[in-house]
Design a protein around this motif. Structure first.
Motif, short mmCIF file in Angstrom:
data_model
loop_
_atom_site.label_atom_id
_atom_site.label_comp_id
_atom_site.label_asym_id
_atom_site.label_seq_id
_atom_site.Cartn_x
_atom_site.Cartn_y
_atom_site.Cartn_z
N VAL A 23 0.82 -1.20 0.00
CA VAL A 23 0.00 0.00 0.00
C VAL A 23 0.85 1.26 0.00
O VAL A 23 0.55 2.22 -0.68
N LEU A 24 1.95 1.27 0.74
CA LEU A 24 2.79 2.45 0.86
C LEU A 24 3.81 2.49 -0.27
O LEU A 24 4.43 1.49 -0.59
N PRO A 25 4.00 3.67 -0.88
CA PRO A 25 4.98 3.77 -1.96
C PRO A 25 6.40 3.65 -1.42
O PRO A 25 6.67 4.05 -0.29
N PRO A 33 9.19 1.62 2.76
CA PRO A 33 7.87 2.24 2.61
C PRO A 33 7.89 3.69 3.09
O PRO A 33 8.44 4.00 4.15
N MET A 34 7.32 4.57 2.29
CA MET A 34 7.33 6.01 2.58
C MET A 34 5.92 6.45 2.98
O MET A 34 4.97 6.27 2.22
N VAL A 35 5.80 7.02 4.17
CA VAL A 35 4.51 7.44 4.70
C VAL A 35 4.20 8.88 4.30
O VAL A 35 3.08 9.21 3.95
N TYR A 46 12.38 15.52 2.89
CA TYR A 46 12.87 14.27 3.46
C TYR A 46 11.73 13.28 3.58
O TYR A 46 10.62 13.65 3.97
N ALA A 47 11.99 12.02 3.23
CA ALA A 47 10.99 10.97 3.34
C ALA A 47 10.83 10.57 4.80
O ALA A 47 11.78 10.59 5.58
N THR A 48 9.62 10.20 5.17
CA THR A 48 9.33 9.74 6.52
C THR A 48 8.88 8.29 6.41
O THR A 48 8.04 8.00 5.57
N PRO A 49 9.38 7.38 7.18
CA PRO A 49 10.21 7.51 8.36
C PRO A 49 11.70 7.31 8.11
O PRO A 49 12.50 7.46 9.03
N PRO A 56 10.55 17.24 -3.26
CA PRO A 56 9.32 17.56 -2.51
C PRO A 56 8.07 16.86 -3.02
O PRO A 56 7.18 16.54 -2.25
N ASP A 57 7.99 16.55 -4.31
CA ASP A 57 6.80 15.89 -4.84
C ASP A 57 7.01 14.38 -5.02
O ASP A 57 6.37 13.75 -5.83
N ALA A 58 7.88 13.79 -4.20
CA ALA A 58 8.21 12.36 -4.32
C ALA A 58 6.98 11.47 -4.18
O ALA A 58 6.85 10.48 -4.89
N LEU A 59 6.05 11.80 -3.30
CA LEU A 59 4.86 10.98 -3.14
C LEU A 59 3.96 11.06 -4.36
O LEU A 59 3.42 10.05 -4.81
#
Length: 65
Positions: A23-25, A33-35, A46-49, A56-59
């Motif tokens: 589910v998470l990219p 997994p990036m939340v 920065y990606a979390t976690p 900035p538009d990675a998601l």
């Protein structure tokens, strides 16, 4: 400590974690997994976690693929 049945999902934590990975990219740097992304400036995020530096538009980029 939490009881797996009370923490939601109904199954053991290891089974829920395996299901959540689809589910998470993934982070474009490390693949974890990036939340969310934390944006500190127009070209700095920065990606979390995991904490990897990403665009900035990675998601939104992962959603387009």
């Amino acid at each position: 400590m939490t009881n797996d049945a009370a923490s939601g999902g109904g199954g053991p934590a290891s089974e829920r974690a395996a299901d959540d990975e689809g589910v998470l990219p993934p982070c474009p740097r490390c693949g974890e997994p990036m939340v969310a992304t934390r944006v500190d400036g127009p070209m700095e995020a920065y990606a979390t976690p995991c904490g990897c530096r990403v665009w900035p538009d990675a998601l939104s980029r992962t959603a387009d693929e």
